[in-house]
Design a protein around this motif. Structure first.
Motif, PDB file in Angstrom:
ATOM      1  N   ALA A   1       0.978   0.469  -0.828  1.00 59.48           N
ATOM      2  CA  ALA A   1       1.077   0.204   0.613  1.00 59.48           C
ATOM      3  C   ALA A   1       2.132  -0.889   0.855  1.00 59.48           C
ATOM      4  CB  ALA A   1      -0.277  -0.267   1.143  1.00 59.48           C
ATOM      5  N   PRO A   2       2.940  -0.794   1.889  1.00 62.46           N
ATOM      6  CA  PRO A   2       2.837   0.128   3.019  1.00 62.46           C
ATOM      7  C   PRO A   2       3.608   1.441   2.854  1.00 62.46           C
ATOM      8  CG  PRO A   2       4.480  -1.519   3.514  1.00 62.46           C
ATOM      9  CD  PRO A   2       3.968  -1.820   2.133  1.00 62.46           C
TER      10      PRO A   2
ATOM     11  N   LEU B   1      -1.025  11.510   7.088  1.00 59.73           N
ATOM     12  CA  LEU B   1      -1.250  11.408   5.640  1.00 59.73           C
ATOM     13  C   LEU B   1      -2.253  10.294   5.298  1.00 59.73           C
ATOM     14  CD1 LEU B   1       2.424  11.788   4.355  1.00 59.73           C
ATOM     15  CD2 LEU B   1       0.556  13.387   3.940  1.00 59.73           C
ATOM     16  N   LEU B   2      -2.453   9.381   6.217  1.00 59.85           N
ATOM     17  CA  LEU B   2      -3.393   8.270   5.980  1.00 59.85           C
ATOM     18  C   LEU B   2      -4.683   8.445   6.773  1.00 59.85           C
ATOM     19  CD1 LEU B   2      -0.937   5.225   6.091  1.00 59.85           C
ATOM     20  CD2 LEU B   2      -1.868   6.363   4.081  1.00 59.85           C
TER      21      LEU B   2
ATOM     22  N   TYR C   1     -12.065  -6.132  -4.349  1.00 62.59           N
ATOM     23  CA  TYR C   1     -11.673  -5.523  -3.074  1.00 62.59           C
ATOM     24  C   TYR C   1     -12.776  -4.617  -2.523  1.00 62.59           C
ATOM     25  CZ  TYR C   1      -7.009  -7.334  -3.939  1.00 62.59           C
ATOM     26  OH  TYR C   1      -5.950  -8.180  -4.157  1.00 62.59           O
TER      27      TYR C   1
ATOM     28  N   GLU D   1       2.716   3.356  11.969  1.00 64.16           N
ATOM     29  CA  GLU D   1       2.796   3.986  10.634  1.00 64.16           C
ATOM     30  C   GLU D   1       1.399   4.261  10.076  1.00 64.16           C
ATOM     31  OE1 GLU D   1       7.038   1.955   9.238  1.00 64.16           O
ATOM     32  OE2 GLU D   1       5.147   0.986   8.756  1.00 64.16           O
TER      33      GLU D   1
ATOM     34  N   GLN E   1      -2.343   4.857  -3.739  1.00 62.98           N
ATOM     35  CA  GLN E   1      -1.911   4.583  -2.367  1.00 62.98           C
ATOM     36  C   GLN E   1      -2.139   3.113  -2.021  1.00 62.98           C
ATOM     37  OE1 GLN E   1      -0.559   6.566   0.739  1.00 62.98           O
ATOM     38  NE2 GLN E   1      -0.204   4.379   0.561  1.00 62.98           N
ATOM     39  N   TYR E   2      -3.299   2.583  -2.453  1.00 62.16           N
ATOM     40  CA  TYR E   2      -3.611   1.179  -2.179  1.00 62.16           C
ATOM     41  C   TYR E   2      -2.571   0.268  -2.832  1.00 62.16           C
ATOM     42  CZ  TYR E   2      -6.470  -2.995  -1.479  1.00 62.16           C
ATOM     43  OH  TYR E   2      -6.925  -4.237  -1.082  1.00 62.16           O
TER      44      TYR E   2
ATOM     45  N   ILE F   1       3.865   5.199   2.130  1.00 60.49           N
ATOM     46  CA  ILE F   1       2.848   6.244   2.291  1.00 60.49           C
ATOM     47  C   ILE F   1       3.104   7.335   1.257  1.00 60.49           C
ATOM     48  CG2 ILE F   1       1.909   7.970   3.886  1.00 60.49           C
ATOM     49  CD1 ILE F   1       2.774   6.057   6.176  1.00 60.49           C
ATOM     50  N   LEU F   2       2.046   7.705   0.547  1.00 59.87           N
ATOM     51  CA  LEU F   2       2.201   8.702  -0.516  1.00 59.87           C
ATOM     52  C   LEU F   2       1.891  10.101  -0.010  1.00 59.87           C
ATOM     53  CD1 LEU F   2       0.555   6.970  -3.629  1.00 59.87           C
ATOM     54  CD2 LEU F   2       2.893   6.774  -2.764  1.00 59.87           C
TER      55      LEU F   2
ATOM     56  N   HIS G   1      -6.149   7.563  -4.150  1.00 53.80           N
ATOM     57  CA  HIS G   1      -6.330   6.485  -3.175  1.00 53.80           C
ATOM     58  C   HIS G   1      -6.009   5.116  -3.791  1.00 53.80           C
ATOM     59  CE1 HIS G   1      -7.775   9.190  -0.200  1.00 53.80           C
ATOM     60  NE2 HIS G   1      -8.871   9.517  -0.861  1.00 53.80           N
TER      61      HIS G   1
ATOM     62  N   ARG H   1       1.802  -6.372   4.402  1.00 46.41           N
ATOM     63  CA  ARG H   1       3.065  -6.092   3.712  1.00 46.41           C
ATOM     64  C   ARG H   1       4.142  -5.541   4.643  1.00 46.41           C
ATOM     65  NH1 ARG H   1       1.128  -3.179  -1.934  1.00 46.41           N
ATOM     66  NH2 ARG H   1       0.221  -5.022  -2.924  1.00 46.41           N
TER      67      ARG H   1
ATOM     68  N   TYR I   1      -7.595   9.302   6.020  1.00 40.02           N
ATOM     69  CA  TYR I   1      -8.825   8.788   5.401  1.00 40.02           C
ATOM     70  C   TYR I   1      -8.974   7.272   5.580  1.00 40.02           C
ATOM     71  CZ  TYR I   1      -5.190   7.985   2.001  1.00 40.02           C
ATOM     72  OH  TYR I   1      -4.022   7.624   1.421  1.00 40.02           O
TER      73      TYR I   1
ATOM     74  N   ASN J   1      -0.159   7.635  10.694  1.00 38.18           N
ATOM     75  CA  ASN J   1       0.407   8.807  10.015  1.00 38.18           C
ATOM     76  C   ASN J   1      -0.737   9.717   9.528  1.00 38.18           C
ATOM     77  OD1 ASN J   1       1.513  10.523   7.979  1.00 38.18           O
ATOM     78  ND2 ASN J   1       3.261   9.133   7.824  1.00 38.18           N
TER      79      ASN J   1
ATOM     80  N   TRP K   1     -12.127  -0.803   0.191  1.00 31.36           N
ATOM     81  CA  TRP K   1     -10.699  -0.982  -0.084  1.00 31.36           C
ATOM     82  C   TRP K   1      -9.869   0.158   0.486  1.00 31.36           C
ATOM     83  CZ3 TRP K   1      -8.713   2.917  -2.958  1.00 31.36           C
ATOM     84  CH2 TRP K   1      -9.489   3.497  -3.958  1.00 31.36           C
ATOM     85  N   ARG K   2     -10.459   1.348   0.634  1.00 30.66           N
ATOM     86  CA  ARG K   2      -9.681   2.484   1.141  1.00 30.66           C
ATOM     87  C   ARG K   2      -9.502   2.399   2.665  1.00 30.66           C
ATOM     88  NH1 ARG K   2     -11.864   8.511   0.356  1.00 30.66           N
ATOM     89  NH2 ARG K   2     -13.314   7.714   1.898  1.00 30.66           N
TER      90      ARG K   2
ATOM     91  N   ARG L   1      -3.926  -4.819   3.917  1.00 31.53           N
ATOM     92  CA  ARG L   1      -2.789  -4.886   3.005  1.00 31.53           C
ATOM     93  C   ARG L   1      -1.559  -4.222   3.619  1.00 31.53           C
ATOM     94  NH1 ARG L   1      -2.780  -3.161  -3.340  1.00 31.53           N
ATOM     95  NH2 ARG L   1      -3.532  -5.280  -3.538  1.00 31.53           N
ATOM     96  N   PHE L   2      -1.783  -3.094   4.242  1.00 29.23           N
ATOM     97  CA  PHE L   2      -0.690  -2.331   4.849  1.00 29.23           C
ATOM     98  C   PHE L   2       0.024  -3.201   5.902  1.00 29.23           C
ATOM     99  CE2 PHE L   2       1.271   0.876   7.516  1.00 29.23           C
ATOM    100  CZ  PHE L   2       1.583   1.898   6.645  1.00 29.23           C
TER     101      PHE L   2
ATOM    102  N   LEU M   1     -15.290   1.789  -2.717  1.00 31.21           N
ATOM    103  CA  LEU M   1     -14.278   2.752  -2.235  1.00 31.21           C
ATOM    104  C   LEU M   1     -14.005   2.652  -0.734  1.00 31.21           C
ATOM    105  CD1 LEU M   1     -12.514   5.295  -2.958  1.00 31.21           C
ATOM    106  CD2 LEU M   1     -14.479   6.658  -2.286  1.00 31.21           C
TER     107      LEU M   1
ATOM    108  N   ARG N   1       6.194  -1.184  -9.098  1.00 29.91           N
ATOM    109  CA  ARG N   1       6.335  -1.582  -7.690  1.00 29.91           C
ATOM    110  C   ARG N   1       7.399  -2.661  -7.535  1.00 29.91           C
ATOM    111  NH1 ARG N   1       3.584  -5.272  -4.564  1.00 29.91           N
ATOM    112  NH2 ARG N   1       3.984  -4.833  -2.388  1.00 29.91           N
TER     113      ARG N   1
ATOM    114  N   ASN O   1      -9.741  -2.960   3.704  1.00 28.81           N
ATOM    115  CA  ASN O   1      -8.770  -3.800   2.996  1.00 28.81           C
ATOM    116  C   ASN O   1      -7.422  -3.111   2.857  1.00 28.81           C
ATOM    117  OD1 ASN O   1     -10.674  -5.802   2.731  1.00 28.81           O
ATOM    118  ND2 ASN O   1     -11.410  -5.064   0.755  1.00 28.81           N
ATOM    119  N   PHE O   2      -7.421  -1.782   2.829  1.00 26.86           N
ATOM    120  CA  PHE O   2      -6.140  -1.082   2.785  1.00 26.86           C
ATOM    121  C   PHE O   2      -5.334  -1.379   4.041  1.00 26.86           C
ATOM    122  CE2 PHE O   2      -3.444   2.441   4.049  1.00 26.86           C
ATOM    123  CZ  PHE O   2      -2.638   2.565   2.936  1.00 26.86           C
TER     124      PHE O   2
END
Lengths: 437, 92
Positions: B41-42, A149-150, A120, A144, B37-38, B44-45, B34, A138, A152, A147, A126-127, A134-135, A123, B8, A130-131
């Motif tokens: 997803a989805p 909190l996300l 992936y 969302e 969190q990955y 949110i932590l 992180h 899914r 980064y 947010n 994937w952070r 994935r988000f 850092l 999960r 790719n995150f």
């Protein structure tokens, strides 16, 4: 199915370019122009299919419709004769050919070795890229993702890389690490193919092989492609746009302004600093191409620019830079310009290289065409520096690395168009070159 | 990231946010956070027990009663490799 998704995007882009810039034989492989078409096609196909993949919940039907449109355009326009055939390739020493094949094989092995432990990516990949894929895959939503909190995950960054990964997963029906891995390899390959193909079309096979050695010698391409950083597709698109302009000027192919525009438009859809490069590229298209060329460039840029602008206006949150207001931002940019890191790592080496090149007088021809290439490269360099000043509080190593990775392929293109070829440096070649003057 | 797969797969669907609890003294660059969190997803932590019903535990040692008391959670299920599903205690 991941491979099918990627192959369809490559085919879409390749056929589109064949429609814009026809080959001499419509249904065969044209070695003198098709390496460029293949690399550029992979980038354009991936970029263009990423736009509906981001805005629409399904990919397969839209991808097939885009492929059908590319086939139609190819059948309508791609079977015309090329307006100016490329000169036949010269003989290349066999030893050089084998050496380059060995270097390319080492590149492929190095890429696989570096990519395999991190399917992936590193850092930041994937952070962020790719995150987000994935988000969304899914079932998460763009709202969302915004947010705090996300934070980064950089919700203000555009989506070419993310949506391309998302697209492969939709085709596969599962999150396969092959998607991001194959895509990042494709971006690296495209960058190399674009440079190799452009120089091959303009200066022959021997010169293009030397160019290949120069770009493969930079570990930045291998390492960053394996790390899945967005800087590699960004550099590939920038090289595609710049090389299309150079090809348009040197081969007398005004239709290539379409291609320059398409690639330039996708830059801000890849990274926000793309605006700093797309604007100079389109300005040069207007300057050199006149009304017809400029219009082609601007119309070509519309898909990418529209996607990026609409994203910035409707989805992306505002960034601290834009919140600060113009006077504060301008002041900050001036102070960053004086950063020793920026001068030491970026500005000084590039200016030194330019001065050295000028005084070595290696330019074959001091005509208008050469000046256009140098001026375009200088404008892109200024755009790159401006993007760093705009964005980074403390321009340092990472800024230097970014700008050099983005611009190094452009600089190499100028140098290898300008440098005499080995054939021209033989006694007979020097004589011929003098006679031409 | 695979160490979280068992947890999960047992989460009820539709969870939007979860807490993130760890006893790690250092997490340079917050890479562990992180990565977690990955994996989820989805969802949110939120760092710490958070405001949602459940929290993920990324533990070096098995959580003690004192640790859980301090965090205001109870362990619902322990998974291999230091992964724990916590539930926030209802406030009295």
């Amino acid at each position: 199915m991941v491979a099918a998704a990627i192959l369809i995007s490559i085919l879409t882009g390749f056929l589109l370019i064949r429609a814009i810039w026809p080959a001499e034989a419509p249904f065969g492989w044209d070695a003198r122009g098709d390496w460029f078409r293949l690399g550029a096609g992979a980038m354009l196909g991936t970029g263009l299919t990423s736009i509906p993949a981001f805005w629409m919940p399904s990919s397969i039907a839209v991808d097939l419709a885009m492929l059908a449109l590319a086939v139609l355009l190819f059948l309508m326009f791609g079977r015309r004769a090329a307006s100016q055939p490329i000169e036949p390739a010269s003989e290349t020493p066999k030893g050089l050919l084998w050496a380059m094949l060995a270097i390319f094989a080492i590149f492929v092995v190095a890429y696989i070795t570096m990519a395999q432990p991190n399917p992936y990516g590193e850092l930041d990949s994937w952070r962020v890229w790719n995150f987000r894929a994935r988000f969304l895959f899914r079932g998460g939503t763009l709202a969302e993702l915004a947010n705090p909190l996300l934070q980064y995950t950089h919700p203000e960054l555009p989506y070419l890389v993310t949506a391309s990964v998302l697209r492969t997963w939709r085709w596969a029906g599962a999150e396969s690490p092959l998607g991001p891995m194959l895509l990042s390899g494709l971006y690296g390959f495209s960058l190399i193919a674009v440079l190799f193909g452009a120089i091959r079309a303009l200066r022959g096979q021997t010169q293009s092989l030397l160019m290949l050695a120069a770009i493969l010698a930079s570990t930045a391409v291998t390492g960053n492609a394996a790390s899945q950083f967005a800087d590699v597709p960004f550099a590939a698109l920038l090289a595609t746009s710049f090389a299309s302009l150079v090809l348009a000027w040197n081969l007398g192919e005004p239709r290539l302004y379409w291609l320059a525009g398409l690639a330039a438009g996708l830059l801000p859809w890849t990274k926000n600093e793309g605006w700093f490069y797309a604007i100079p590229l389109l300005a040069v298209a207007i300057w050199k191409g006149g009304l017809a060329g400029g219009l082609r460039g601007i119309l070509g840029a519309i898909p990418g620019l529209a996607a990026a602008a609409y994203f910035l206006l409707t989805v992306a949150p505002s960034t601290p830079g834009t919140q600060a207001g113009f006077p504060a931002l301008a002041g900050a940019m001036v102070s960053r310009l004086l950063s020793p890191n920026l001068f030491g790592w970026v500005i000084t080496p590039v200016i030194t290289l330019a001065i050295y090149s000028y005084f070595m007088r290696f330019r074959r021809n001091r005509g208008e065409l050469r000046n256009a290439e140098w001026i375009t490269a200088a404008l892109l360099f200024a755009g790159g520096v401006a993007s760093i000043l705009y964005r980074d509080d403390n321009p340092g190593d990472s800024a230097a690395f970014r700008i050099l990775l983005h611009l190094w392929p452009v600089i190499l293109t100028v140098l290898f168009v300008e440098y005499p070829t080995p054939e021209e440096l033989t006694p007979q070649g020097v004589k011929t070159a003098k006679l031409r003057k | 990231m695979r160490r979280y797969e068992a947890l999960r797969s047992q989460l009820p669907p539709g969870i939007k946010t979860m807490g993130y609890i760890t006893d790690m003294e250092k997490d340079p660059g917050e890479v562990e956070f992180h990565l977690t969190q990955y994996a989820f997803a989805p969802a949110i932590l939120e760092k710490g027990p958070g405001t949602a019903r459940y929290a993920i535990g990324n533990m070096v040692k098995d959580p003690t009663a004192e640790f859980m008391e301090k965090q205001g959670v109870t362990a619902v299920k322990m998974f291999p490799n230091g992964v724990v599903l916590f539930e926030r205690k209802a406030k009295h």
